[in-house]
Design a protein around this motif. Structure first.
Motif, PDB file in Angstrom:
ATOM      1  N   LYS A  97       0.893   4.730 -55.137  1.00  0.00           N
ATOM      2  CA  LYS A  97       2.128   5.492 -54.937  1.00  0.00           C
ATOM      3  C   LYS A  97       1.917   7.009 -54.997  1.00  0.00           C
ATOM      4  O   LYS A  97       2.706   7.759 -54.432  1.00  0.00           O
ATOM      5  CB  LYS A  97       3.173   5.073 -55.991  1.00  0.00           C
ATOM      6  N   ARG A  98       0.866   7.447 -55.661  1.00  0.00           N
ATOM      7  CA  ARG A  98       0.631   8.892 -55.766  1.00  0.00           C
ATOM      8  C   ARG A  98       0.004   9.379 -54.464  1.00  0.00           C
ATOM      9  O   ARG A  98      -1.123   9.030 -54.123  1.00  0.00           O
ATOM     10  CB  ARG A  98      -0.276   9.197 -56.952  1.00  0.00           C
ATOM     11  N   SER A  99       0.728  10.200 -53.726  1.00  0.00           N
ATOM     12  CA  SER A  99       0.305  10.605 -52.379  1.00  0.00           C
ATOM     13  C   SER A  99      -1.007  11.390 -52.382  1.00  0.00           C
ATOM     14  O   SER A  99      -1.832  11.233 -51.482  1.00  0.00           O
ATOM     15  CB  SER A  99       1.403  11.427 -51.698  1.00  0.00           C
ATOM     16  N   LYS A 100      -1.210  12.256 -53.398  1.00  0.00           N
ATOM     17  CA  LYS A 100      -2.439  13.049 -53.446  1.00  0.00           C
ATOM     18  C   LYS A 100      -3.658  12.152 -53.615  1.00  0.00           C
ATOM     19  O   LYS A 100      -4.681  12.340 -52.947  1.00  0.00           O
ATOM     20  CB  LYS A 100      -2.362  14.070 -54.578  1.00  0.00           C
ATOM     21  N   ALA A 102      -3.798   8.960 -52.854  1.00  0.00           N
ATOM     22  CA  ALA A 102      -3.908   8.147 -51.637  1.00  0.00           C
ATOM     23  C   ALA A 102      -4.590   8.928 -50.520  1.00  0.00           C
ATOM     24  O   ALA A 102      -5.427   8.394 -49.792  1.00  0.00           O
ATOM     25  CB  ALA A 102      -2.527   7.679 -51.183  1.00  0.00           C
ATOM     26  N   ASN A 103      -4.278  10.200 -50.388  1.00  0.00           N
ATOM     27  CA  ASN A 103      -4.888  11.031 -49.336  1.00  0.00           C
ATOM     28  C   ASN A 103      -6.379  11.246 -49.584  1.00  0.00           C
ATOM     29  O   ASN A 103      -7.173  11.255 -48.640  1.00  0.00           O
ATOM     30  CB  ASN A 103      -4.178  12.387 -49.256  1.00  0.00           C
ATOM     31  N   LYS A 106      -8.043   7.945 -48.706  1.00  0.00           N
ATOM     32  CA  LYS A 106      -8.029   7.781 -47.249  1.00  0.00           C
ATOM     33  C   LYS A 106      -9.131   8.623 -46.610  1.00  0.00           C
ATOM     34  O   LYS A 106      -9.850   8.163 -45.719  1.00  0.00           O
ATOM     35  CB  LYS A 106      -6.664   8.188 -46.694  1.00  0.00           C
ATOM     36  N   HIS A 178      -4.233   0.609 -41.512  1.00  0.00           N
ATOM     37  CA  HIS A 178      -3.398   1.533 -42.284  1.00  0.00           C
ATOM     38  C   HIS A 178      -2.182   1.970 -41.465  1.00  0.00           C
ATOM     39  O   HIS A 178      -1.052   2.006 -41.983  1.00  0.00           O
ATOM     40  CB  HIS A 178      -4.239   2.754 -42.694  1.00  0.00           C
ATOM     41  N   ASN A 182       1.933   1.099 -42.140  1.00  0.00           N
ATOM     42  CA  ASN A 182       2.921   2.168 -42.231  1.00  0.00           C
ATOM     43  C   ASN A 182       3.989   2.094 -41.145  1.00  0.00           C
ATOM     44  O   ASN A 182       4.994   2.805 -41.223  1.00  0.00           O
ATOM     45  CB  ASN A 182       2.229   3.533 -42.170  1.00  0.00           C
TER      46      ASN A 182
END
Length: 291
Positions: A97-100, A102-103, A106, A178, A182
């Motif tokens: 859930k933490r976007s930073k 996850a990025n 990725k 991915h 989404n």
């Protein structure tokens, strides 16, 4: 010529150069290979028609039959790894859930795409070297008995070829899955939350049914890539030891540019081409029925 007719022809004029280049560099080559497969062409010089002799010889060739068995094993493993591991990575990333974070993850999955595949292959070849790599690690831990000449042993060579690229998270296939995850509408997740669905239920009942179109793309690409490619085998074992890692594309290359038997090599290429087309169509039809 009136204006409306010009407007209708304009799109065809734009795509004409592409079709001309395809015709010259792809379709002509395919057609020429089909013709050459019915000849005794040697080094491109003599080209007497011999009918189906090359095809009959191919199905009597022990090396060719062994190469197809090896290719079947490699292809099944490649397709499975191309679907399972990138999809697993995409699923794990989805639930972060933490976007930073996850990025960052990725990016870590995608960065290896910048490394040429031959570099990865040569690194693995170094790891399989009997004097370095895995053997050095085993000896450092006192497991000298497990040290092995990995690529020069018939019992391990094919498995070593299959394991090249572990953990098999292809950046391209990962991005395909991915993107597919989404693209699923938020209303499905909201309904699942209301129904008390667990993360396992979300994956089983929402994700897997909705990523099947993307799965079809990945299966098709990995199937074609595995059947038509020979760079991995060429750079590691060359098809050896014996026929242990020989595949049809590698044999075709050796016969054409080593022995100069273009007619026989073309016949092998045509057989491989037909097999790729049939398997691709069957796979797409099977996945379509599943949809």
């Amino acid at each position: 010529m009136n204006k409306s007719l010009k407007m209708k022809l304009l799109p065809y004029l734009f795509i004409a150069p592409t079709f001309i280049l395809l015709a010259v560099f792809s379709y002509f080559s395919i057609g020429n290979a089909f013709y050459t497969s019915f000849t005794d062409s040697t080094f491109g010089i003599s080209s007497n028609l011999v009918g189906f002799e090359n095809y009959i010889a191919a199905f009597k060739d022990e090396m060719f039959l062994t190469s197809f068995k090896n290719q079947a094993i490699i292809t099944v493993a490649a397709v499975f790894c191309s679907v399972f591991f990138p999809l697993l990575a995409a699923e794990l990333l989805f639930f972060i859930k933490r976007s930073k974070v996850a990025n960052i993850i990725k990016t870590a999955f995608v960065v290896p795409m910048l490394v040429p595949s031959i570099v990865t292959i040569l690194i693995w070849k170094y790891l399989y070297n009997p004097n370095f790599g895995f053997n050095s690690i085993l000896k450092a831990f006192g497991m000298n008995g497990l040290a092995h000449n990995w690529l020069n042993d018939k019992s391990t060579a094919l498995l070593c070829i299959i394991l090249v690229g572990f953990p098999f998270v292809s950046g391209m296939y990962f991005l395909i899955f991915h993107s597919g995850l989404n693209m699923i509408g938020e209303e499905l997740y909201e309904a699942a939350i209301v129904d008390g669905a667990t993360q396992f239920n979300v994956v089983k009942d929402i994700h897997l049914p909705n990523v099947k179109p993307y799965m079809k793309i990945v299966v098709t690409l990995s199937l074609i890539g595995s059947l038509s490619g020979f760079g991995l085998v060429a750079a590691t074992t060359g098809g050896g030891p014996g026929y242990a890692t020989m595949i049809p594309a590698m044999q075709m290359y050796k016969i054409a540019f080593g022995d100069g038997k273009f007619g026989y090599a073309s016949a092998l290429g045509v057989i491989l081409f037909i097999v790729i087309i049939i398997l691709t169509l069957l796979t797409r039809r099977f996945l379509k029925e599943e949809d």
